[in-house]
Design a protein around this motif. Structure first.
Motif, PDB file in Angstrom:
ATOM      1  N   PHE A   1     -12.584 -20.896  -7.745  1.00  0.00           N
ATOM      2  CA  PHE A   1     -11.934 -19.566  -7.677  1.00  0.00           C
ATOM      3  C   PHE A   1     -10.678 -19.094  -7.986  1.00  0.00           C
ATOM      4  CE2 PHE A   1     -10.929 -16.081  -4.728  1.00  0.00           C
ATOM      5  CZ  PHE A   1     -11.706 -15.091  -5.259  1.00  0.00           C
ATOM      6  N   ALA A   2      -9.789 -20.184  -7.533  1.00  0.00           N
ATOM      7  CA  ALA A   2      -8.525 -19.842  -7.878  1.00  0.00           C
ATOM      8  C   ALA A   2      -8.229 -19.723  -9.381  1.00  0.00           C
ATOM      9  CB  ALA A   2      -7.480 -21.160  -7.458  1.00  0.00           C
ATOM     10  N   ILE A   3      -8.767 -20.726 -10.082  1.00  0.00           N
ATOM     11  CA  ILE A   3      -8.593 -20.560 -11.520  1.00  0.00           C
ATOM     12  C   ILE A   3      -9.272 -19.173 -12.042  1.00  0.00           C
ATOM     13  CG2 ILE A   3      -9.603 -21.816 -13.594  1.00  0.00           C
ATOM     14  CD1 ILE A   3      -9.063 -24.397 -12.240  1.00  0.00           C
ATOM     15  N   PHE A   4     -10.412 -18.983 -11.525  1.00  0.00           N
ATOM     16  CA  PHE A   4     -10.916 -17.490 -11.799  1.00  0.00           C
ATOM     17  C   PHE A   4      -9.963 -16.317 -11.676  1.00  0.00           C
ATOM     18  CE2 PHE A   4     -13.374 -13.829 -10.447  1.00  0.00           C
ATOM     19  CZ  PHE A   4     -14.226 -13.683 -11.529  1.00  0.00           C
ATOM     20  N   ALA A   5      -9.502 -16.389 -10.326  1.00  0.00           N
ATOM     21  CA  ALA A   5      -8.409 -15.202  -9.973  1.00  0.00           C
ATOM     22  C   ALA A   5      -7.040 -15.424 -10.985  1.00  0.00           C
ATOM     23  CB  ALA A   5      -8.262 -15.345  -8.690  1.00  0.00           C
ATOM     24  N   GLU A   6      -6.816 -16.466 -11.337  1.00  0.00           N
ATOM     25  CA  GLU A   6      -5.606 -16.840 -11.957  1.00  0.00           C
ATOM     26  C   GLU A   6      -5.446 -17.017 -13.407  1.00  0.00           C
ATOM     27  OE1 GLU A   6      -3.341 -18.500  -7.904  1.00  0.00           O
ATOM     28  OE2 GLU A   6      -3.922 -19.909  -9.541  1.00  0.00           O
ATOM     29  N   VAL A   7      -6.606 -17.018 -13.799  1.00  0.00           N
ATOM     30  CA  VAL A   7      -6.699 -17.230 -15.333  1.00  0.00           C
ATOM     31  C   VAL A   7      -7.618 -16.156 -15.869  1.00  0.00           C
ATOM     32  CG1 VAL A   7      -7.543 -18.701 -17.263  1.00  0.00           C
ATOM     33  CG2 VAL A   7      -6.403 -19.836 -15.381  1.00  0.00           C
ATOM     34  N   LEU A   8      -9.108 -16.132 -15.469  1.00  0.00           N
ATOM     35  CA  LEU A   8      -9.912 -14.884 -16.229  1.00  0.00           C
ATOM     36  C   LEU A   8      -9.548 -13.661 -15.762  1.00  0.00           C
ATOM     37  CD1 LEU A   8     -12.502 -14.585 -17.923  1.00  0.00           C
ATOM     38  CD2 LEU A   8     -13.688 -14.582 -15.665  1.00  0.00           C
ATOM     39  N   CYS A   9      -9.124 -13.439 -14.515  1.00  0.00           N
ATOM     40  CA  CYS A   9      -8.614 -12.050 -14.030  1.00  0.00           C
ATOM     41  C   CYS A   9      -7.438 -11.466 -14.708  1.00  0.00           C
ATOM     42  CB  CYS A   9      -8.543 -11.733 -12.687  1.00  0.00           C
ATOM     43  SG  CYS A   9     -10.003 -12.016 -11.720  1.00  0.00           S
ATOM     44  N   PRO A  10      -6.524 -12.328 -14.917  1.00  0.00           N
ATOM     45  CA  PRO A  10      -5.385 -11.717 -15.761  1.00  0.00           C
ATOM     46  C   PRO A  10      -5.715 -11.659 -17.245  1.00  0.00           C
ATOM     47  CG  PRO A  10      -4.385 -13.825 -14.256  1.00  0.00           C
ATOM     48  CD  PRO A  10      -5.960 -13.370 -14.285  1.00  0.00           C
ATOM     49  N   VAL A  11      -6.678 -12.508 -17.809  1.00  0.00           N
ATOM     50  CA  VAL A  11      -7.190 -12.244 -19.197  1.00  0.00           C
ATOM     51  C   VAL A  11      -7.964 -10.651 -19.287  1.00  0.00           C
ATOM     52  CG1 VAL A  11      -8.591 -12.832 -20.942  1.00  0.00           C
ATOM     53  CG2 VAL A  11      -7.004 -14.522 -19.711  1.00  0.00           C
ATOM     54  N   LEU A  12      -8.585 -10.645 -18.256  1.00  0.00           N
ATOM     55  CA  LEU A  12      -9.314  -9.087 -18.172  1.00  0.00           C
ATOM     56  C   LEU A  12      -8.206  -7.857 -17.608  1.00  0.00           C
ATOM     57  CD1 LEU A  12     -12.455 -10.181 -16.262  1.00  0.00           C
ATOM     58  CD2 LEU A  12     -12.468  -9.600 -18.606  1.00  0.00           C
ATOM     59  N   ILE A  13      -7.398  -8.152 -17.077  1.00  0.00           N
ATOM     60  CA  ILE A  13      -6.202  -7.240 -16.678  1.00  0.00           C
ATOM     61  C   ILE A  13      -5.536  -6.775 -17.788  1.00  0.00           C
ATOM     62  CG2 ILE A  13      -4.341  -6.613 -15.162  1.00  0.00           C
ATOM     63  CD1 ILE A  13      -5.717  -8.286 -13.064  1.00  0.00           C
ATOM     64  N   VAL A  14      -5.020  -7.706 -18.622  1.00  0.00           N
ATOM     65  CA  VAL A  14      -3.880  -7.435 -19.782  1.00  0.00           C
ATOM     66  C   VAL A  14      -4.492  -6.488 -20.691  1.00  0.00           C
ATOM     67  CG1 VAL A  14      -3.211  -8.376 -21.792  1.00  0.00           C
ATOM     68  CG2 VAL A  14      -2.790  -9.670 -19.749  1.00  0.00           C
ATOM     69  N   PRO A  15      -5.781  -6.383 -21.184  1.00  0.00           N
ATOM     70  CA  PRO A  15      -6.317  -5.361 -22.147  1.00  0.00           C
ATOM     71  C   PRO A  15      -6.872  -4.249 -21.415  1.00  0.00           C
ATOM     72  CG  PRO A  15      -7.944  -7.157 -22.023  1.00  0.00           C
ATOM     73  CD  PRO A  15      -6.673  -7.640 -21.411  1.00  0.00           C
ATOM     74  N   GLY A  16      -7.101  -4.490 -19.868  1.00  0.00           N
ATOM     75  CA  GLY A  16      -7.467  -3.408 -19.071  1.00  0.00           C
ATOM     76  C   GLY A  16      -9.121  -3.379 -19.156  1.00  0.00           C
ATOM     77  N   ILE A  17      -9.745  -4.607 -18.907  1.00  0.00           N
ATOM     78  CA  ILE A  17     -11.153  -4.688 -18.771  1.00  0.00           C
ATOM     79  C   ILE A  17     -11.383  -4.842 -17.151  1.00  0.00           C
ATOM     80  CG2 ILE A  17     -13.095  -5.848 -19.603  1.00  0.00           C
ATOM     81  CD1 ILE A  17     -11.544  -6.620 -21.833  1.00  0.00           C
ATOM     82  N   LEU A  18     -12.344  -4.070 -16.740  1.00  0.00           N
ATOM     83  CA  LEU A  18     -12.743  -4.293 -15.453  1.00  0.00           C
ATOM     84  C   LEU A  18     -11.369  -4.374 -14.394  1.00  0.00           C
ATOM     85  CD1 LEU A  18     -15.876  -6.546 -15.668  1.00  0.00           C
ATOM     86  CD2 LEU A  18     -15.899  -4.024 -15.215  1.00  0.00           C
ATOM     87  N   THR A  19     -10.468  -3.761 -14.641  1.00  0.00           N
ATOM     88  CA  THR A  19      -9.173  -3.828 -14.173  1.00  0.00           C
ATOM     89  C   THR A  19      -9.112  -3.976 -12.576  1.00  0.00           C
ATOM     90  OG1 THR A  19      -8.423  -2.838 -16.101  1.00  0.00           O
ATOM     91  CG2 THR A  19      -6.871  -2.927 -14.411  1.00  0.00           C
ATOM     92  N   ARG A  20      -9.729  -2.641 -11.996  1.00  0.00           N
ATOM     93  CA  ARG A  20      -9.571  -2.826 -10.645  1.00  0.00           C
ATOM     94  C   ARG A  20     -10.119  -3.898  -9.824  1.00  0.00           C
ATOM     95  NH1 ARG A  20     -10.030   3.777 -10.378  1.00  0.00           N
ATOM     96  NH2 ARG A  20      -7.847   4.252  -9.878  1.00  0.00           N
ATOM     97  N   LEU A  21     -11.612  -4.125 -10.341  1.00  0.00           N
ATOM     98  CA  LEU A  21     -12.225  -5.213  -9.746  1.00  0.00           C
ATOM     99  C   LEU A  21     -11.450  -6.596 -10.059  1.00  0.00           C
ATOM    100  CD1 LEU A  21     -14.684  -6.425  -8.597  1.00  0.00           C
ATOM    101  CD2 LEU A  21     -15.809  -6.807 -11.045  1.00  0.00           C
ATOM    102  N   ALA A  22     -10.674  -6.750 -11.150  1.00  0.00           N
ATOM    103  CA  ALA A  22     -10.152  -8.021 -11.388  1.00  0.00           C
ATOM    104  C   ALA A  22      -8.722  -8.195 -10.568  1.00  0.00           C
ATOM    105  CB  ALA A  22      -9.563  -8.145 -12.982  1.00  0.00           C
ATOM    106  N   SER A  23      -8.165  -6.989 -10.247  1.00  0.00           N
ATOM    107  CA  SER A  23      -7.022  -6.781  -9.569  1.00  0.00           C
ATOM    108  C   SER A  23      -7.335  -7.001  -8.060  1.00  0.00           C
ATOM    109  CB  SER A  23      -6.381  -5.482  -9.506  1.00  0.00           C
ATOM    110  OG  SER A  23      -5.965  -5.120 -10.761  1.00  0.00           O
ATOM    111  N   THR A  24      -8.567  -6.735  -7.587  1.00  0.00           N
ATOM    112  CA  THR A  24      -9.128  -6.754  -6.189  1.00  0.00           C
ATOM    113  C   THR A  24      -9.234  -8.398  -6.016  1.00  0.00           C
ATOM    114  OG1 THR A  24     -10.008  -4.639  -6.266  1.00  0.00           O
ATOM    115  CG2 THR A  24     -10.780  -6.135  -4.418  1.00  0.00           C
TER     116      THR A  24
END
Length: 147
Positions: A69-92
């Protein structure tokens, strides 16, 4: 005549401030996500075996699940946030991880000790509340859906 004046007053601030707000959101997304990825995410992937031996499990779901889960939140979510994909969900998701880390794993830290974590919570909390902004894939997809 009065209606035209109200329209002009509402239109002018949007024109002047919307681009700056969107640039600010882009800056928040890029800086926060890249810092999180570089400082926390990539080291967890590079040293997976070592991290698995030392990671705390405050929710008692198992070290492997916690690290995943930590890797999901600290790797995949930032990869989604940078281009702005599912940004609110990834930030949550990132906010949840940071909250668990700051409140359950490191409750003894002072504000000074945990300042990086608290600042990341401010950054990702702002993104979660405000969304990705104009310069994002989320906005592009939303505009295409409306057309």
């Amino acid at each position: 005549m009065q209606t035209l004046s109200v329209v002009k007053q509402a239109w002018l601030p949007r024109l002047l401030w919307a681009p700056a707000q969107d640039l600010g959101l882009l800056f928040l997304r890029l800086s926060g996500a890249l810092l999180l990825l570089y400082v926390h995410g990539l080291p967890k992937i590079i040293n997976f075996a070592g991290e698995l031996q030392h990671i705390d499990d405050p929710l008692h779901v198992g070290r492997a699940f916690t690290l995943g889960f930590a890797i999901f939140a600290e790797v995949l979510c930032p990869v989604l946030i940078v281009p702005g994909i599912l940004t609110r969900l990834a930030s949550t998701v990132v906010l949840f991880l940071l909250g668990v880390s700051m409140l359950l794993v490191h409750p003894d830290w002072s504000i000074a000790d945990g300042q990086f974590g608290w600042l990341l919570m401010i950054v990702f909390g702002s993104i979660a509340l405000m969304g990705a902004g104009r310069y994002s894939i989320d906005t592009t997809l939303h505009q295409k859906a409306e057309d």
